[in-house]
Design a protein around this motif. Structure first.
Motif, PDB file in Angstrom:
ATOM      1  N   LEU A 501      -7.857   1.322  -1.010  1.00  0.00           N
ATOM      2  CA  LEU A 501      -8.434   2.571  -1.168  1.00  0.00           C
ATOM      3  C   LEU A 501      -9.755   2.231  -1.913  1.00  0.00           C
ATOM      4  CD1 LEU A 501      -5.535   5.081  -2.160  1.00  0.00           C
ATOM      5  CD2 LEU A 501      -6.583   4.691  -0.087  1.00  0.00           C
ATOM      6  N   ASP A 502      -9.953   3.157  -2.936  1.00  0.00           N
ATOM      7  CA  ASP A 502     -11.493   2.726  -3.713  1.00  0.00           C
ATOM      8  C   ASP A 502     -10.928   1.482  -4.648  1.00  0.00           C
ATOM      9  OD1 ASP A 502     -11.091   4.134  -6.600  1.00  0.00           O
ATOM     10  OD2 ASP A 502      -9.866   5.191  -5.174  1.00  0.00           O
ATOM     11  N   ARG A 503     -12.103   1.040  -5.260  1.00  0.00           N
ATOM     12  CA  ARG A 503     -11.967  -0.421  -5.867  1.00  0.00           C
ATOM     13  C   ARG A 503     -11.280   0.112  -7.301  1.00  0.00           C
ATOM     14  NH1 ARG A 503     -17.162  -3.976  -7.196  1.00  0.00           N
ATOM     15  NH2 ARG A 503     -17.250  -3.831  -4.947  1.00  0.00           N
ATOM     16  N   GLY A 504     -11.615   1.174  -7.821  1.00  0.00           N
ATOM     17  CA  GLY A 504     -10.840   1.415  -9.086  1.00  0.00           C
ATOM     18  C   GLY A 504      -9.153   1.661  -9.021  1.00  0.00           C
ATOM     19  N   SER A 505      -8.745   2.240  -7.871  1.00  0.00           N
ATOM     20  CA  SER A 505      -7.471   2.528  -7.859  1.00  0.00           C
ATOM     21  C   SER A 505      -6.796   1.118  -7.201  1.00  0.00           C
ATOM     22  CB  SER A 505      -7.339   3.475  -6.482  1.00  0.00           C
ATOM     23  OG  SER A 505      -7.720   4.738  -6.899  1.00  0.00           O
ATOM     24  N   ASN A 506      -7.618   0.237  -6.509  1.00  0.00           N
ATOM     25  CA  ASN A 506      -6.804  -0.919  -6.277  1.00  0.00           C
ATOM     26  C   ASN A 506      -6.507  -1.772  -7.445  1.00  0.00           C
ATOM     27  OD1 ASN A 506      -7.117  -0.098  -3.365  1.00  0.00           O
ATOM     28  ND2 ASN A 506      -9.090  -1.189  -3.213  1.00  0.00           N
ATOM     29  N   GLU A 507      -7.509  -1.726  -8.275  1.00  0.00           N
ATOM     30  CA  GLU A 507      -7.340  -2.454  -9.597  1.00  0.00           C
ATOM     31  C   GLU A 507      -6.327  -2.019 -10.572  1.00  0.00           C
ATOM     32  OE1 GLU A 507     -11.388  -2.561 -11.414  1.00  0.00           O
ATOM     33  OE2 GLU A 507     -12.331  -3.789 -10.114  1.00  0.00           O
ATOM     34  N   LYS A 508      -6.004  -0.832 -10.514  1.00  0.00           N
ATOM     35  CA  LYS A 508      -5.254  -0.072 -11.202  1.00  0.00           C
ATOM     36  C   LYS A 508      -3.594  -0.569 -10.659  1.00  0.00           C
ATOM     37  CE  LYS A 508      -7.602   3.723 -13.096  1.00  0.00           C
ATOM     38  NZ  LYS A 508      -7.714   5.350 -12.981  1.00  0.00           N
ATOM     39  N   LEU A 509      -3.547  -0.437  -9.441  1.00  0.00           N
ATOM     40  CA  LEU A 509      -2.360  -0.865  -8.705  1.00  0.00           C
ATOM     41  C   LEU A 509      -1.969  -2.254  -8.812  1.00  0.00           C
ATOM     42  CD1 LEU A 509      -0.172   0.097  -6.739  1.00  0.00           C
ATOM     43  CD2 LEU A 509      -1.459  -0.745  -4.791  1.00  0.00           C
ATOM     44  N   MET A 510      -3.223  -3.281  -8.935  1.00  0.00           N
ATOM     45  CA  MET A 510      -2.771  -4.660  -9.121  1.00  0.00           C
ATOM     46  C   MET A 510      -2.319  -4.875 -10.669  1.00  0.00           C
ATOM     47  SD  MET A 510      -5.685  -6.410  -6.755  1.00  0.00           S
ATOM     48  CE  MET A 510      -7.201  -5.891  -7.442  1.00  0.00           C
ATOM     49  N   ASP A 511      -2.985  -4.140 -11.511  1.00  0.00           N
ATOM     50  CA  ASP A 511      -2.613  -4.057 -12.988  1.00  0.00           C
ATOM     51  C   ASP A 511      -1.058  -3.441 -13.040  1.00  0.00           C
ATOM     52  OD1 ASP A 511      -4.864  -5.036 -13.861  1.00  0.00           O
ATOM     53  OD2 ASP A 511      -5.546  -3.044 -14.307  1.00  0.00           O
ATOM     54  N   TYR A 512      -0.603  -2.618 -12.170  1.00  0.00           N
ATOM     55  CA  TYR A 512       0.689  -2.156 -12.548  1.00  0.00           C
ATOM     56  C   TYR A 512       1.555  -3.012 -11.693  1.00  0.00           C
ATOM     57  CZ  TYR A 512       4.609   1.025 -11.312  1.00  0.00           C
ATOM     58  OH  TYR A 512       5.866   1.549 -11.243  1.00  0.00           O
ATOM     59  N   PHE A 513       1.297  -3.798 -10.864  1.00  0.00           N
ATOM     60  CA  PHE A 513       1.988  -5.001 -10.093  1.00  0.00           C
ATOM     61  C   PHE A 513       1.697  -6.357 -10.577  1.00  0.00           C
ATOM     62  CE2 PHE A 513       2.972  -1.543  -6.899  1.00  0.00           C
ATOM     63  CZ  PHE A 513       4.163  -1.657  -6.817  1.00  0.00           C
TER      64      PHE A 513
END
Length: 542
Positions: A501-513
């Motif tokens: 999705l957007d860059r911010g959402s992608n970074e949050k998902l990577m932080d979560y995982f």
């Protein structure tokens, strides 16, 4: 003198001897597709899922295998949203649960969900044999069951995908087989068998199953209320009461499951899914809904363009659609070979009560299929046994046909099973030499699908590490080729598939995982492969 082909009926005597032992005949009909398909495993291994429906059923199966009815909503559910799947208020499949329970059984008992499909195909053929024994002499019943084995039990997509009609066909056979037995000798056990079949239909093909059940109830009620029917107290005690109790218990369980998924015991998951996600209605007489706000382009294209195009096509050309529906169902269930016995039915319609009864039930059931936008072959699965019954009734009449003292009908009936066996061999050979791609509704072997996604999944699983895979689609993308599907326990999965999705959402998902290896895959490339996500150029969310 009459026309005769020596040796053509070599199979009739051994078939008749076996058929006299009814339970052995049922066992043979059950085992035949299992053995044949097992022998073909070196050529055709267990299939990879490809279609949206398959992944949705597999999600429910994995949920049940974990001992849960539903999964909690994921905090990053927007990245995992996909077709035919509910992400809110819980993470669950939108479909009825019967097929998923079969897949879950295969996964829990044997380690692979496809083995549940494999077993269900055998049970279907055994149930059809039992059903036919209630309508026909034993040798004709076994012959019909073996025709079902050759046509549906080995090469069709029902055996070779995760979304076929074996479960609904089994249930329909139980209901149809109980009908003549109850009329001959009413007993609570037969009513229970009918009730079990109706309950399974409610959780496999609810709409078609309901119409099929109503079509069966008409001759049952005519018998119960007619002059030759049983005393009222006998009918109530042996038929009505056990049937009502079983259906009430099944209904209570259904309401509980609905409440766990949708929060309301009267709202089915599929109804919630269609009303909250889709634009096109399921039936031609319904009106489209306003488009909701979608979170990604691919899902919007699927519901707003792909499904709506289907709806508008059907609405714009209803007669053409009816012809296409009829052709699709005829091709799958009957085909040119089994059409030959049907030509004898009009000549025996008045004289044979069974033919009249079977054809009236078929006519009533067909009403469930006419108004639907889509027409996959397994929508008519509840009437699979009925289709075989009508074919065999036609074969019995065709066998008697003579022309100028020549037993033409006898030769045709003796040839048909052999021709069906030859067709199965041709299907196997054609599948090994033809192009790849799913052919779920044709006479040919169902082609493999999901090969590229399955290969990447296997590649990542063999590393032993945990992975997060972002999926990036091109602007022109086949909405039927969806890759973003996950197991029931997303956080615990070794490989997690997510929408980019957007860059911010992608970074949050990577932080979560955090701690996972992060990859990018582009399914629309000629040769999809995973590349390290930090080595790719960022892309604005379309």
């Amino acid at each position: 003198a009459h026309f005769r082909v020596p040796g053509l009926g070599w199979w009739e005597r051994p078939l008749a001897r076996l058929a006299r032992r009814k339970w052995l005949a049922i066992l043979v009909a059950t085992l035949a597709p299992l053995v044949l398909r097992a022998l073909l495993l070196p050529l055709f291994p267990p299939p990879e899922p490809r279609r949206h429906d398959e992944f949705s059923f597999l999600l429910a199966a994995d949920t049940f295998a974990h001992g849960r009815l539903v999964n909690p909503q994921h905090p990053f559910w927007v990245h995992f949203e996909s077709m035919h799947t509910l992400m809110r208020p819980v993470y669950a499949s939108a479909f009825p649960i019967a097929q998923a329970l079969v897949l879950a059984g295969g996964k829990v008992l044997f380690g692979h969900p496809w083995l549940g499909v494999w077993i269900s195909a055998g049970l279907m053929c055994g149930a059809i044999c039992w059903m036919l024994q209630g309508w026909l002499p034993p040798r004709w019943a076994l012959l019909g069951a073996l025709l079902a084995v050759l046509r549906f039990g080995v090469s069709s997509y029902w055996m070779n995908t995760y979304w076929g009609g074996c479960v609904a066909a089994t249930a329909g056979a139980l209901v149809l087989g109980a009908l003549p037995r109850i009329i001959r000798a009413p007993h609570w056990r037969l009513a229970a068998v009918m009730g079990i079949g109706l309950a399974i239909l409610a959780h496999s093909r609810p709409i078609e199953g309901a119409v099929f059940g109503l079509a069966i109830m008409v001759p049952l009620l005519i018998w119960m209320l007619g002059k030759n029917g049983p005393p009222r107290n006998v009918a109530l005690r042996r038929v009505v009461l056990p049937l009502a109790v079983l259906l009430a218990v099944a209904g209570a369980g259904t309401a509980y499951y609905f409440a766990r998924v949708t929060g309301k015991p009267w709202v089915a998951p599929y109804v919630l899914y269609r009303s909250s996600m889709t634009v096109a209605p399921h039936f031609v007489f319904q009106k489209p809904r306003p488009a909701p706000a979608y979170n990604n382009r691919e899902i919007r294209n699927f519901y707003v363009f792909s499904e709506m195009q289907n709806y508008l096509t059907v609405r714009g050309a209803p007669l053409e659609d009816l012809y296409e529906k009829t052709l699709a169902y005829w091709r799958f269930y009957i085909g040119p070979l089994l059409t030959i016995p049907l030509l004898a039915l009009p000549f025996a319609f008045r004289r044979d009560r069974k033919i009249r009864q079977a054809l009236w039930i078929a006519a009533g059931f067909s009403l469930a299929l006419v108004g639907q936008i889509w027409h996959n072959a397994h929508y008519a699965a509840p009437a699979t046994g009925l289709a075989i019954l009508i074919v065999v009734l036609g074969m019995r009449r065709l066998r008697l046909w003579r022309w100028r003292k020549h037993a033409i009908g006898l030769c045709l009936v003796r040839t048909l099973p052999l021709a069906c066996a030859v067709m199965l061999v041709i299907q196997v050979l054609a599948a090994r030499t033809s192009d790849f791609g799913p052919r779920h509704g044709s006479w040919r072997w169902s082609g493999p699908g999901g090969i590229e996604r399955g290969a990447i999944l296997t590649q990542l699983e063999r590393t032993g590490a945990k992975h997060l895979v972002f999926v990036r689609y091109d602007a022109v993308h086949d909405t039927g080729n969806e890759w973003v599907y996950n197991d029931a326990d997303i956080d615990g999965s070794q490989v997690v598939w997510a929408r980019e999705l957007d860059r911010g959402s992608n970074e949050k998902l990577m932080d979560y995982f955090h701690g996972r290896r992060v990859w990018l895959v582009e399914p629309d490339r000629p040769t999809p492969r995973v590349v390290a996500y930090n080595h790719t150029l960022p892309r604005a969310m379309p």
